[in-house]
Design an enzyme around this catalytic site. Structure first.
Site, PDB file in Angstrom:
ATOM      1  CG  ASN A   1     -38.593  84.507  87.217  1.00  0.00           C
ATOM      2  OD1 ASN A   1     -37.404  84.431  87.521  1.00  0.00           O
ATOM      3  ND2 ASN A   1     -39.281  83.476  86.734  1.00  0.00           N
TER       4      ASN A   1
ATOM      5  CE  LYS B   1     -38.894  83.416  82.919  1.00  0.00           C
ATOM      6  NZ  LYS B   1     -39.679  82.710  81.926  1.00  0.00           N
TER       7      LYS B   1
ATOM      8  CG  HIS C   1     -41.316  79.536  86.880  1.00  0.00           C
ATOM      9  ND1 HIS C   1     -41.070  79.038  85.616  1.00  0.00           N
ATOM     10  CD2 HIS C   1     -41.695  80.826  86.707  1.00  0.00           C
ATOM     11  CE1 HIS C   1     -41.276  80.004  84.731  1.00  0.00           C
ATOM     12  NE2 HIS C   1     -41.660  81.095  85.366  1.00  0.00           N
TER      13      HIS C   1
ATOM     14  CD  GLU D   1     -39.020  79.257  82.595  1.00  0.00           C
ATOM     15  OE1 GLU D   1     -38.177  79.732  83.381  1.00  0.00           O
ATOM     16  OE2 GLU D   1     -39.672  79.965  81.795  1.00  0.00           O
TER      17      GLU D   1
ATOM     18  CD  GLU E   1     -45.812  82.567  86.027  1.00  0.00           C
ATOM     19  OE1 GLU E   1     -45.527  83.737  85.784  1.00  0.00           O
ATOM     20  OE2 GLU E   1     -44.970  81.660  86.062  1.00  0.00           O
TER      21      GLU E   1
ATOM     22  N   GLY F   1     -43.420  83.470  78.028  1.00  0.00           N
ATOM     23  CA  GLY F   1     -42.330  83.694  77.079  1.00  0.00           C
ATOM     24  C   GLY F   1     -42.734  83.494  75.629  1.00  0.00           C
TER      25      GLY F   1
ATOM     26  CB  SER G   1     -46.796  87.191  77.199  1.00  0.00           C
ATOM     27  OG  SER G   1     -46.006  86.092  76.771  1.00  0.00           O
TER      28      SER G   1
END
Ligand code: PEP
Length: 254
Positions: A9, A11, A98, A100, A170, A176, A216
């Site tokens: 991904n 992003k 996701h 985010e 996730e 991240g 990560s």
């Protein structure tokens, strides 16, 4: 046998020339060096899809995905992209839910249920993301939360539909941040998700669904995480922007 998958991904990163360079490097390295049958999915920003699609060509194991799609076929939704458009640009996968998107764009499980079923109606494979924030894990409520996310977004699907979904666990605290869930934590949650699916549908259905870990993942930890019995691969953020690191993560299945 479940499909093994490593999805990158990107992003909101890379200009088109940068994205083409990254994709070309990954495609060549994967073709030359990888000795396993994992599917590799490149997930660039929408605007790069056609450019990257032409680089992938007719590869048997490298696919294209998008980072989101809208829940309607077409119409007055300025700035949005439909499932049909993604297919026409060469995508076969789409990330939905996701963290985010949940956090910054307020996507709810109810909305995601619509998006997932709409993507499936258009022959796009959803990569449905679920996972808890740190405070939820610390309160010991992570399984309850993930169960609710999966139930609300996926359990309206038929058996035949859910079999086509890829799930990505996730944990938000690992995305991240450099903090990875331990292989045991990943396995525990993946087994839990699979059991929810087995209880609702059947063991056969549960056994057929690929569940990816995201948070990560790096070349250094991929092998241990991917070797867990219920972990079928990874959804990779930061490390997917470096061709060598991403390829080495795919090679963790060798
Ligand atoms: C992600 O954004 O899906 C992700 C897993 O990111 P990272 O690998 O950078 O933690």
């Amino acid at each position: 046998m479940r499909k093994k998958i490593v999805a990158g991904n990107w992003k909101m990163n890379c200009t088109l020339p940068e994205g083409k360079k990254l994709a070309s490097e990954v495609i060549h390295m994967v073709e030359d060096e990888v000795n396993n049958d994992a599917d590799v999915i490149l997930i660039p920003p929408f605007i790069h899809l056609t450019g990257i699609h032409s680089l992938i060509g007719s590869s048997n194991n490298i696919f294209l995905g998008a980072q989101n799609c809208h829940q309607h076929q077409s119409g007055a939704f300025t700035g949005e992209v439909s499932a049909e458009m993604l297919i026409s640009a060469g995508a076969t996968y789409v990330i939905l839910g996701h963290s985010e998107r949940r956090e910054y764009f307020h996507e709810t499980d109810e909305l995601l249920a619509d998006k997932v079923s709409f993507a499936l109606d258009n022959n796009l494979t959803p990569i449905f993301c679920c996972g808890e924030k740190l405070e939820v894990r610390e309160a010991g409520k992570h399984e309850d939360l993930v169960k609710t996310q999966v139930e609300k977004a996926l359990f309206g699907l038929t058996k035949d539909q859910i079999k086509k979904v890829v799930i990505a666990y996730e944990p938000v605290w690992a995305i991240g941040t450099g903090k990875t869930a331990t292989a045991e934590q990943a396995q525990e949650m993946h087994a839990f998700i699979r059991k929810q699916i087995a209880d609702k549908y059947s063991q056969d259905v549960a056994d057929s669904i690929s569940i990816l870990y995201g948070g990560s993942v790096k070349p250094e930890n991929a092998k241990e995480i991917f070797s867990q019995p219920d972990v079928d691969g990874g959804l990779i953020g930061g490390a997917s922007l470096k061709s060598r690191d991403f390829t080495n993560i795919v090679k963790a299945f060798d």
